[in-house]
Motif scaffolding. Structure first.
Motif, PDB file in Angstrom:
ATOM      1  N   TYR A  75       3.653  49.348  14.619  1.00  0.00           N
ATOM      2  CA  TYR A  75       4.011  50.129  13.463  1.00  0.00           C
ATOM      3  C   TYR A  75       4.100  49.262  12.552  1.00  0.00           C
ATOM      4  CZ  TYR A  75       5.473  53.540  17.229  1.00  0.00           C
ATOM      5  OH  TYR A  75       5.526  54.580  18.163  1.00  0.00           O
ATOM      6  N   ARG A  76       3.691  49.931  11.433  1.00  0.00           N
ATOM      7  CA  ARG A  76       4.028  48.874  10.013  1.00  0.00           C
ATOM      8  C   ARG A  76       4.707  50.023   9.031  1.00  0.00           C
ATOM      9  NH1 ARG A  76      -0.236  48.231   6.089  1.00  0.00           N
ATOM     10  NH2 ARG A  76      -1.863  49.585   6.765  1.00  0.00           N
ATOM     11  N   LEU A  77       5.243  49.694   8.036  1.00  0.00           N
ATOM     12  CA  LEU A  77       5.785  50.432   6.791  1.00  0.00           C
ATOM     13  C   LEU A  77       4.591  50.752   5.728  1.00  0.00           C
ATOM     14  CD1 LEU A  77       9.197  49.115   6.303  1.00  0.00           C
ATOM     15  CD2 LEU A  77       8.748  50.983   7.461  1.00  0.00           C
ATOM     16  N   ASN A 118       6.378  47.164  -3.049  1.00  0.00           N
ATOM     17  CA  ASN A 118       7.502  47.456  -1.815  1.00  0.00           C
ATOM     18  C   ASN A 118       6.867  48.118  -0.737  1.00  0.00           C
ATOM     19  OD1 ASN A 118       9.692  47.196  -3.660  1.00  0.00           O
ATOM     20  ND2 ASN A 118       9.082  48.912  -4.882  1.00  0.00           N
ATOM     21  N   ARG A 119       7.797  48.825   0.166  1.00  0.00           N
ATOM     22  CA  ARG A 119       7.166  49.370   1.375  1.00  0.00           C
ATOM     23  C   ARG A 119       8.085  50.593   1.421  1.00  0.00           C
ATOM     24  NH1 ARG A 119       7.303  44.038   5.143  1.00  0.00           N
ATOM     25  NH2 ARG A 119       5.326  43.200   4.557  1.00  0.00           N
ATOM     26  N   ILE A 120       7.843  51.602   1.771  1.00  0.00           N
ATOM     27  CA  ILE A 120       8.363  52.917   1.780  1.00  0.00           C
ATOM     28  C   ILE A 120       9.149  52.866   3.141  1.00  0.00           C
ATOM     29  CG2 ILE A 120       8.365  55.389   1.956  1.00  0.00           C
ATOM     30  CD1 ILE A 120       5.775  55.194   0.236  1.00  0.00           C
ATOM     31  N   ARG A 121      10.514  52.835   3.191  1.00  0.00           N
ATOM     32  CA  ARG A 121      11.216  52.406   4.425  1.00  0.00           C
ATOM     33  C   ARG A 121      11.383  53.564   5.540  1.00  0.00           C
ATOM     34  NH1 ARG A 121      11.201  47.315   4.400  1.00  0.00           N
ATOM     35  NH2 ARG A 121      12.024  46.298   2.418  1.00  0.00           N
ATOM     36  N   ASP A 122      10.952  54.776   4.976  1.00  0.00           N
ATOM     37  CA  ASP A 122      11.126  55.842   5.806  1.00  0.00           C
ATOM     38  C   ASP A 122       9.547  56.422   6.325  1.00  0.00           C
ATOM     39  OD1 ASP A 122      10.563  57.041   3.475  1.00  0.00           O
ATOM     40  OD2 ASP A 122      12.183  58.542   3.826  1.00  0.00           O
ATOM     41  N   HIS A 123       8.654  55.560   6.101  1.00  0.00           N
ATOM     42  CA  HIS A 123       7.247  56.207   6.270  1.00  0.00           C
ATOM     43  C   HIS A 123       6.498  55.061   7.159  1.00  0.00           C
ATOM     44  CE1 HIS A 123       3.393  58.638   4.992  1.00  0.00           C
ATOM     45  NE2 HIS A 123       2.992  57.653   5.882  1.00  0.00           N
ATOM     46  N   PHE A 124       6.267  55.303   8.297  1.00  0.00           N
ATOM     47  CA  PHE A 124       5.750  54.280   9.321  1.00  0.00           C
ATOM     48  C   PHE A 124       4.036  54.675   9.710  1.00  0.00           C
ATOM     49  CE2 PHE A 124      10.300  54.522  10.254  1.00  0.00           C
ATOM     50  CZ  PHE A 124      10.639  53.140  10.434  1.00  0.00           C
ATOM     51  N   GLU A 127       3.708  50.176  -0.847  1.00  0.00           N
ATOM     52  CA  GLU A 127       3.907  50.904  -2.126  1.00  0.00           C
ATOM     53  C   GLU A 127       3.768  49.994  -3.128  1.00  0.00           C
ATOM     54  OE1 GLU A 127       6.970  54.141  -4.185  1.00  0.00           O
ATOM     55  OE2 GLU A 127       7.967  52.194  -3.111  1.00  0.00           O
TER      56      GLU A 127
END
Length: 86
Positions: A7-9, A75-81, A12
């Motif tokens: 899994y990865r985020l 960034n990384r979207i914290r709730d999208h895996f 963004e």
């Protein structure tokens, strides 16, 4: 049945200011192929756009160059895996 998954985020990439035309190619090369595109706007001027953030490897190469300071936010979207079964 057992499967291995990774899994990865979702990355963004936010372009905060227009990238000057003379730096657009350099900016595009800071990312994996297919992440950044250079397209013409309505007036025919080339503009940098985020084409496919999923292809980004989160290398942060763009942050090494002072000329891009304040122009981009990573960034990384914290709730999208993104899930990949191996």
């Amino acid at each position: 049945m057992v499967a291995t998954a990774s899994y990865r985020l979702l990355p963004e990439i936010e372009i905060l200011k227009p990238i000057p035309e003379n730096l657009q190619s350099k900016f595009q090369k800071c990312f994996a192929p297919g992440v950044i595109d250079i397209v013409n706007d309505k007036e025919g001027n080339p503009q940098v756009v985020v084409a496919n953030p999923r292809k980004d490897t989160v290398s942060r190469e763009v942050l090494r160059y002072s000329e891009f300071e304040g122009m981009v936010r990573l960034n990384r979207i914290r709730d999208h895996f993104i899930c990949k079964l191996i």
